[in-house]
Enzyme design. Structure first.
Site, mmCIF file in Angstrom:
data_model
loop_
_atom_site.group_PDB
_atom_site.id
_atom_site.type_symbol
_atom_site.label_atom_id
_atom_site.label_comp_id
_atom_site.label_asym_id
_atom_site.label_seq_id
_atom_site.Cartn_x
_atom_site.Cartn_y
_atom_site.Cartn_z
ATOM 1 N N LYS A 49 0.833 -1.212 0.040
ATOM 2 C CA LYS A 49 -0.183 -0.142 0.022
ATOM 3 C C LYS A 49 0.778 1.470 0.014
ATOM 4 C CE LYS A 49 -1.777 2.351 3.205
ATOM 5 N NZ LYS A 49 -1.930 4.008 2.569
ATOM 6 N N GLU A 70 10.560 0.278 9.915
ATOM 7 C CA GLU A 70 11.634 1.630 9.796
ATOM 8 C C GLU A 70 10.870 2.840 9.957
ATOM 9 O OE1 GLU A 70 13.420 4.537 9.002
ATOM 10 O OE2 GLU A 70 13.091 4.350 6.949
ATOM 11 N N CYS A 119 13.851 10.564 7.010
ATOM 12 C CA CYS A 119 14.117 10.232 8.253
ATOM 13 C C CYS A 119 15.718 10.446 8.787
ATOM 14 C CB CYS A 119 13.719 8.909 8.634
ATOM 15 S SG CYS A 119 13.954 7.537 7.481
ATOM 16 N N GLU A 161 10.186 14.685 15.610
ATOM 17 C CA GLU A 161 10.863 14.958 14.237
ATOM 18 C C GLU A 161 10.020 16.023 13.447
ATOM 19 O OE1 GLU A 161 11.759 11.381 10.841
ATOM 20 O OE2 GLU A 161 9.876 11.175 12.152
#
Length: 476
Positions: A173, A246, A280, A376
């Site tokens: 997806k 991840e 990231c 983040e």
């Protein structure tokens, strides 16, 4: 443009007929639709994958290698076409996307094509008298995968390549904001893989939740936020499905007094602003030692102020649009709150133009407990904080929940070695930041998740180990 799912080798609409809009982030305008898939579509995709796995699992390593190599060749031949599809979904610079993503994707496919033929295990032998033991490496089974919006086509390859090389079948997806390049590749893959081996189901978070909680997959893999990773791990636990996570990062970038200032500024600016900081592993959190701190802040501020963002076809821009309006708002709010406690030395706001663009930003004088240090941002924002000494730098570097990537900038090989050992991250770059190669693993510690992408370590995650013992009675 109306995208469709790819299930069992056939392009189909969602069972309900529901769709969602696809927006060009460089303009903010809707340009197409994608299926908004539900549980019925997920069921159908997994049924196709399970049927295909029954035969694909018995394909030879050489057959899987050849299919992957032909797929890689196809992407290489049609790189400009695929790049145009990707750019419309992401707003990235066209030239940089073609040069920095298509080549690595092709290389990664070719790496895993070769890896399919060199899986290793312990040597067969008599570990018990009268019995010979051997190890079988087998594909783990049907795999469910969820890819993010920051590198849609590359992350699809990171997920598809090792799974297919191992002999798994896949239901993938893509993000609901960036489905087009994944659908393009799924259509192309039908020429090289049997029907049902590569399936793509478009949709939103609910679609992803149905994909992860399904009883069929032996492994579910996601690249995404920490919150999404926790949700995946929780859902997978209900079926004891293997999770492969991840997740986010908040990369510490430690700059020592003896660092090459010019090289550090250039490398960190590139690593922090490339892809609009939507990475990231971005060089987003600088920790500077006192002897270089002030000069570094001044030089990085000047470099950021000279960095350009803009339209995909502008050859002079380093990065393009923020992926979506919600993310632009999130970045804007985080930086505004940071500005109440620290100094925004340049940037700090969206650009006054159509689309979702944010200025290259440097925030100095931040503290370790500041929100912008601990969370983040996923935007073109670099923070700088001051460390008292090496020990303090280690404390600050390890002082978040993340542990994905980091870098150390120094001319002292002993300092570099000590820092590489002490920083709690899955990757430590020395005097560089962000390069990746197919042969080396990518993956983190702590809230950055577990499991590896790329490399033989990533390949092994898509296999299971079986011990075979044969009693023959010979004892010597």
């Amino acid at each position: 443009m109306a995208l469709r799912n790819v299930i069992g080798g056939v392009e189909v609409n969602s069972a309900s007929g529901a769709t969602s809009d696809i927006v060009d982030p460089a303009t903010g305008a809707v340009y197409g639709t994608a299926p908004l898939s539900g549980s019925e579509d997920v069921d159908r995709a997994y049924a196709a994958a399970a049927e295909a796995f029954g035969s694909w699992r018995w394909s030879t390593p050489g057959e899987r290698q050849l299919a992957l190599l032909r797929f890689a060749d196809h992407i290489e031949r049609h790189g400009e076409e695929l790049t145009a599809v990707e750019v419309r979904d992401t707003g990235k610079p066209t030239a940089l996307t073609l040069s920095e993503e298509i080549g690595p994707m092709v290389d990664q496919l070719r790496f895993f094509a070769g890896a399919a033929r060199v899986l290793e295990g312990r040597a067969s032998g008599e570990y018990l008298r009268g019995h010979t033991s051997s190890i079988r490496r087998e594909p783990v089974g049907v795999v469910g995968q969820v890819a993010p919006w920051n590198y849609p086509m590359m992350m699809a390859i990171w997920k598809l390549a090792p799974a297919l090389a191992a002999g798994c079948s896949v239901v993938l997806k893509p993000s609901d904001t960036t489905p087009a390049s994944t659908v393009w590749m799924a259509r192309a893959a039908q020429e090289f893989f049997p029907p049902g081996v590569v399936n793509v189901v478009c949709g939103d978070r609910d679609t992803g939740a149905a994909l992860v909680a399904h009883r069929t997959p032996a492994l579910v893999s996601i690249t995404g936020s920490v919150g999404a990773g926790i949700a995946v791990a929780t859902a997978a636990a209900g079926n004891l499905t293997r999770p492969h996570l991840e997740l986010g990062g908040k990369a510490p970038v430690v700059v020592f007094d003896d660092a090459d200032l010019e090289a550090a500024v250039e490398g960190i600016a590139a690593g922090g602003f490339f892809n609009a900081g939507q990475d990231c592993t971005a060089a987003c959190r600088v920790i500077a030692l006192p002897g270089i701190h002030d000069e570094f802040v001044a030089a990085l501020t000047a470099r950021a102020a000279a960095t350009r963002t803009g339209d995909p076809d502008d050859a002079d821009v380093l990065y393009g649009a923020i992926n979506n309006e919600a993310q632009l708002t999130r970045i804007t709010d985080l930086v505004a709150r940071a500005g109440q406690r620290a100094e925004i030395t340049t940037g700090g706001a969206p650009l006054d133009r159509p689309g979702y663009f944010f200025a290259p930003t440097v925030v100095a004088g931040v503290s370790q407990d500041d929100e912008i240090v601990q969370r983040e941002v996923f935007g073109p924002v670099i923070t700088v904080q001051r460390a008292a000494d090496e020990e303090d730098a280690v404390r600050l570097a390890n002082g978040t929940d993340y542990g994905l990537a980091s870098s150390v900038w120094t001319g002292n090989v002993d300092v570099a070695g000590r820092m590489a050992a002490r920083i709690d991250a899955g990757c430590v770059w020395i005097n560089t930041h962000i390069p990746l190669v197919a042969e080396m693993p990518h993956g983190g510690f702590k809230h950055s998740g577990y499991g590896k992408d790329l490399s033989m370590y990533g390949f092994e995650d898509y296999t299971r180990i079986k011990h075979v013992m044969h009693k023959h009675g010979f004892t010597g």
